[in-house]
Design an enzyme around this catalytic site. Structure first.
Site, mmCIF file in Angstrom:
data_model
loop_
_atom_site.group_PDB
_atom_site.id
_atom_site.type_symbol
_atom_site.label_atom_id
_atom_site.label_comp_id
_atom_site.label_asym_id
_atom_site.label_seq_id
_atom_site.Cartn_x
_atom_site.Cartn_y
_atom_site.Cartn_z
ATOM 1 N N LYS A 212 0.844 -1.204 0.000
ATOM 2 C CA LYS A 212 0.000 0.000 0.000
ATOM 3 C C LYS A 212 0.875 1.249 0.000
ATOM 4 O O LYS A 212 0.692 2.150 -0.796
ATOM 5 C CB LYS A 212 -0.902 -0.043 1.231
ATOM 6 C CG LYS A 212 -1.867 1.102 1.368
ATOM 7 C CD LYS A 212 -2.830 0.839 2.515
ATOM 8 C CE LYS A 212 -3.568 2.098 2.919
ATOM 9 N NZ LYS A 212 -4.508 1.867 4.023
ATOM 10 N N GLU A 218 10.501 -4.522 4.704
ATOM 11 C CA GLU A 218 10.618 -5.919 4.265
ATOM 12 C C GLU A 218 10.313 -6.055 2.775
ATOM 13 O O GLU A 218 11.050 -6.687 2.020
ATOM 14 C CB GLU A 218 9.642 -6.820 5.042
ATOM 15 C CG GLU A 218 9.955 -6.984 6.507
ATOM 16 C CD GLU A 218 9.262 -5.940 7.385
ATOM 17 O OE1 GLU A 218 8.986 -4.828 6.893
ATOM 18 O OE2 GLU A 218 9.022 -6.246 8.569
ATOM 19 N N GLY A 274 -4.876 -2.374 5.366
ATOM 20 C CA GLY A 274 -4.095 -3.505 4.869
ATOM 21 C C GLY A 274 -4.759 -4.852 5.133
ATOM 22 O O GLY A 274 -4.890 -5.687 4.230
ATOM 23 N N ARG A 275 -5.209 -5.058 6.356
ATOM 24 C CA ARG A 275 -5.783 -6.370 6.712
ATOM 25 C C ARG A 275 -7.195 -6.566 6.166
ATOM 26 O O ARG A 275 -7.814 -7.601 6.399
ATOM 27 C CB ARG A 275 -5.746 -6.560 8.226
ATOM 28 C CG ARG A 275 -6.406 -5.465 9.033
ATOM 29 C CD ARG A 275 -6.017 -5.543 10.500
ATOM 30 N NE ARG A 275 -6.519 -4.444 11.298
ATOM 31 C CZ ARG A 275 -5.929 -3.257 11.419
ATOM 32 N NH1 ARG A 275 -4.819 -2.997 10.764
ATOM 33 N NH2 ARG A 275 -6.439 -2.315 12.197
ATOM 34 N N GLU A 360 -4.862 -7.399 15.106
ATOM 35 C CA GLU A 360 -4.383 -6.054 14.773
ATOM 36 C C GLU A 360 -5.542 -5.060 14.894
ATOM 37 O O GLU A 360 -5.353 -3.899 15.223
ATOM 38 C CB GLU A 360 -3.787 -6.021 13.354
ATOM 39 C CG GLU A 360 -2.821 -4.872 13.154
ATOM 40 C CD GLU A 360 -1.945 -5.029 11.933
ATOM 41 O OE1 GLU A 360 -0.716 -4.913 12.045
ATOM 42 O OE2 GLU A 360 -2.488 -5.281 10.838
ATOM 43 N N HIS A 391 -4.704 -33.987 17.229
ATOM 44 C CA HIS A 391 -3.566 -34.818 17.647
ATOM 45 C C HIS A 391 -2.447 -33.976 18.232
ATOM 46 O O HIS A 391 -1.334 -34.452 18.394
ATOM 47 C CB HIS A 391 -3.072 -35.651 16.464
ATOM 48 C CG HIS A 391 -4.139 -36.578 15.982
ATOM 49 N ND1 HIS A 391 -4.246 -37.880 16.407
ATOM 50 C CD2 HIS A 391 -5.191 -36.360 15.166
ATOM 51 C CE1 HIS A 391 -5.307 -38.431 15.844
ATOM 52 N NE2 HIS A 391 -5.902 -37.529 15.083
ATOM 53 N N LYS A 511 9.316 -0.955 14.756
ATOM 54 C CA LYS A 511 9.884 -0.578 13.447
ATOM 55 C C LYS A 511 10.939 0.508 13.631
ATOM 56 O O LYS A 511 12.021 0.448 13.046
ATOM 57 C CB LYS A 511 8.775 -0.007 12.549
ATOM 58 C CG LYS A 511 7.902 -1.012 11.883
ATOM 59 C CD LYS A 511 7.144 -0.289 10.779
ATOM 60 C CE LYS A 511 5.857 -0.957 10.416
ATOM 61 N NZ LYS A 511 4.994 -0.139 9.579
HETATM 62 C C1 G6Q Z 1 -2.582 -4.056 8.068
HETATM 63 C C2 G6Q Z 1 -1.351 -3.406 8.429
HETATM 64 C C3 G6Q Z 1 -0.090 -4.078 7.946
HETATM 65 C C4 G6Q Z 1 0.261 -3.760 6.506
HETATM 66 C C5 G6Q Z 1 1.714 -4.158 6.271
HETATM 67 C C6 G6Q Z 1 2.156 -3.925 4.856
HETATM 68 O O1 G6Q Z 1 -3.688 -3.664 8.347
HETATM 69 O O2 G6Q Z 1 -1.427 -2.084 8.096
HETATM 70 O O3 G6Q Z 1 -0.099 -5.457 8.113
HETATM 71 O O4 G6Q Z 1 -0.594 -4.420 5.637
HETATM 72 O O5 G6Q Z 1 2.538 -3.454 7.154
HETATM 73 O O6 G6Q Z 1 2.027 -2.586 4.509
HETATM 74 P P1 G6Q Z 1 2.194 -2.117 3.024
HETATM 75 O O7 G6Q Z 1 1.107 -2.725 2.219
HETATM 76 O O8 G6Q Z 1 2.122 -0.625 3.055
HETATM 77 O O9 G6Q Z 1 3.536 -2.606 2.558
#
Ligand code: G6Q
Length: 546
Positions: A212, A218, A274-275, A360, A391, A511
């Site tokens: 996003k 990462e 994001g989620r 989250e 199990h 972070k």
């Molecule tokens: C979700 C969070 C988080 C996000 C990641 C990746 O709700 O905001 O999990 O999706 O940190 O972020 P980017 O899509 O910006 O790389």
């Protein structure tokens, strides 16, 4: 951030006080008694919508509990808050954003206005662009730099830009184009990237960089490593990048800086968390795997559950019932977790996906007005598919000392009818829920002739609550319905707890510290030792041994 008028603390709401008193009366009542008092409760405490059947009779509740929980939802303004979400109001107050994942699956005929602009046409324009691209890759029209057909699709993303795509790919593998290989790289641990590409030919590989912000450490690190890996195979020819990298992002500037042709960028918007984004362009890998038509069927499934959540009476509303039940256990029984137990191998990543969605969103310690919450909030969600879990960890659910409400998820039909497997699988769903609720008394154990000393070990106390969810079979539409079901469970919980379910400030501190420490790990000079004695020593030790 807008100022919020102080809210009535949860434990001051009349229905809350009534629930407290009610819990004192029925909190220790056994499910055996509940069923003895009301033998038809297995028929009554059920709800069904959009092909999803929910049996919630094995919960420690009666009519009064339900009445009070529904009253709590009303007093907490669930209906009003739901409308505010669907109408595009900026209910994510700490980030000043609308929360409109529901717009991602709104039909073309709908209109949802944010800041004076109808967002639905833009959603459909991106979907059309994704469809066209997905078809080109699937049919082989999109070729790589050397003219070879794309055989491998690698999604690079993390968190919300990874968990949804991985889960959906696994869930819908049956519907996927089998001559395409899909891989997912998320971790900054180089092994993740190395293993994902070790047997791939760059000339046949397409990277989808899903971020996003397009600044996530990462993802950018993995994307740059992918770029170098590909360029090494293309003799450093930068022109290859446009054919092998596309971006999914809201940040055009950063995408262009990376060298990706912005023609090959699929956008979304800041009102998609994001989620909550697996049904946005972040789902491009899903669409390439299952095809545009199936992807749209998935969106229709999401939308059907949205409509149910928005319009069905609270008493028959699946997400509302499940959300309220989890509040009941979290706040009145001190339950700390919820187990998600899909009896469906295709849903193997569903618990991991829900971990992020739920924790989250609702792992928050202050209410919308900034005061400390008066009760516990988000429970820990976890789980594994059945029957494997039986199990390993089910022992603790059956005979441990903690109360773990469970969601069993099963399907009438399997996509792979093999011998008696499916009946065996489903027999286990029903058996586990029954055993958890009713247990096995000392008398019953004794009657089996078990030695006196062994009896306590073989007793199952029971009274362990569960929901059982049944549906037709795993399909794109059903997956959409299931994900939307839990999205709205999370929303319901968040409204009761008066928290902002759509921010995630809790991920920030680590972070910032990691960026600072990285410099210290790589520096030629001994770091000043500006941390606590534990962190300083760990850094020193790592530097010495790396
Ligand atoms: C979700 C969070 C988080 C996000 C990641 C990746 O709700 O905001 O999990 O999706 O940190 O972020 P980017 O899509 O910006 O790389």
């Amino acid at each position: 951030m807008q100022t919020v008028t102080p809210l009535t603390p949860l434990n001051h709401r009349p229905s809350w006080k009534a629930l407290k008193a009610h819990h004192e009366q029925i909190g220790t009542k056994h499910l055996r008694e509940f069923f003895a008092d009301d033998p038809a409760r297995g028929e009554r405490y059920t709800a069904e919508a959009e092909g999803i059947f929910l049996d919630y009779s094995k919960n420690r509740i009666d009519d009064q509990t339900l009445k009070l929980l529904v009253q709590l939802a009303k007093e907490s303004g669930l209906r009003e808050r739901t409308e505010a979400m669907f109408l595009g109001e900026k209910i994510n107050i700490t980030e000043g954003r609308a929360v409109l994942h529901v717009a991602l699956r709104a039909p073309k005929s709908e209109s949802i206005v944010v800041d004076g602009e109808d967002v639905v046409p833009a959603v459909h324009a991106v979907l059309d662009k994704m469809s066209e691209f997905a078809e080109r890759v699937r049919s082989g029209v999109w070729t790589g730099h050397t003219g070879k057909r794309i055989r491998n699709v690698v999604n690079i993303g993390i968190g919300g830009s990874d968990l949804g795509p991985v889960m959906a790919y696994e869930a819908l593998k049956h519907y996927s184009q089998r001559d395409l290989t899909f891989r997912f790289v998320s971790n900054v641990d180089g092994s993740d990237f190395a293993e994902a590409v070790h047997d791939l030919d760059a000339a046949e590989t397409l990277f989808l960089v899903a971020s996003k912000t397009f600044t996530t450490q990462e993802t950018m690190t993995n994307a740059h490593s992918a770029r170098e890996w590909a360029l090494a195979q293309f003799g450093g020819d930068e022109k290859a990048i446009a054919k092998h990298f596309v971006a999914i992002s809201t940040n055009t500037k950063e995408v262009a800086k990376f060298g990706i042709d912005i023609e090959n960028m699929f956008g979304f918007w800041d009102w998609v968390g994001g989620r909550y984004s697996m049904d946005s362009a972040i789902g491009l890998s899903t669409m390439v795997a299952i095809g545009p038509e199936n992807f749209r069927a998935m969106l229709a499934g999401f939308h059907a559950m949205d409509v149910h959540f928005r319009t069905a009476p609270l008493e028959q509303n699946l997400p509302v019932l499940m959300g309220l039940l989890s509040v009941w256990y979290t706040d009145f029984f001190d339950a700390q977790t919820v187990a998600i137990l899909p009896y469906e191998q295709y849903l193997k990543r569903f618990p991991a996906y829900l971990q992020q969605l739920t924790m989250e969103s609702n792992g928050k310690h202050v209410t919308l007005d900034g005061t400390h919450v008066a009760t516990q909030t988000g429970p820990i969600y976890w789980g594994e598919p059945g029957t494997n879990g039986q199990h390993s960890f089910y022992q603790l659910i059956h005979q441990g000392t903690r109360l773990i409400p469970c969601d069993f998820i099963g399907f009438y039909k399997t996509l792979n009818p093999v011998g008696r497997h499916h009946d065996m699988l489903m027999a286990n769903v029903f058996a586990q829920a029954e055993a958890l609720a009713f247990g096995k008394t000392a008398e019953a154990v004794k009657a089996e002739g078990v030695a006196e000393a062994l009896i306590p070990h073989k007793v199952f106390e029971g009274n362990r609550p569960s929901n059982t969810i049944l549906a037709e079979c795993v399909s794109p539409a059903m997956l959409g319905k299931l994900v939307a079901l839990y999205e709205h469970v999370v929303f319901t919980q968040g409204v009761i707890w008066s928290i902002d379910s759509f921010d995630q400030w809790g991920v920030e501190l680590g972070k910032v510290l990691a960026t600072r420490i990285l410099g210290e790990l790589e520096s030629g000079e001994e770091p000043a030792g500006a941390h606590d004695s534990s962190t300083n020593r760990l850094i020193q030790r790592y530097r010495k041994n790396k």
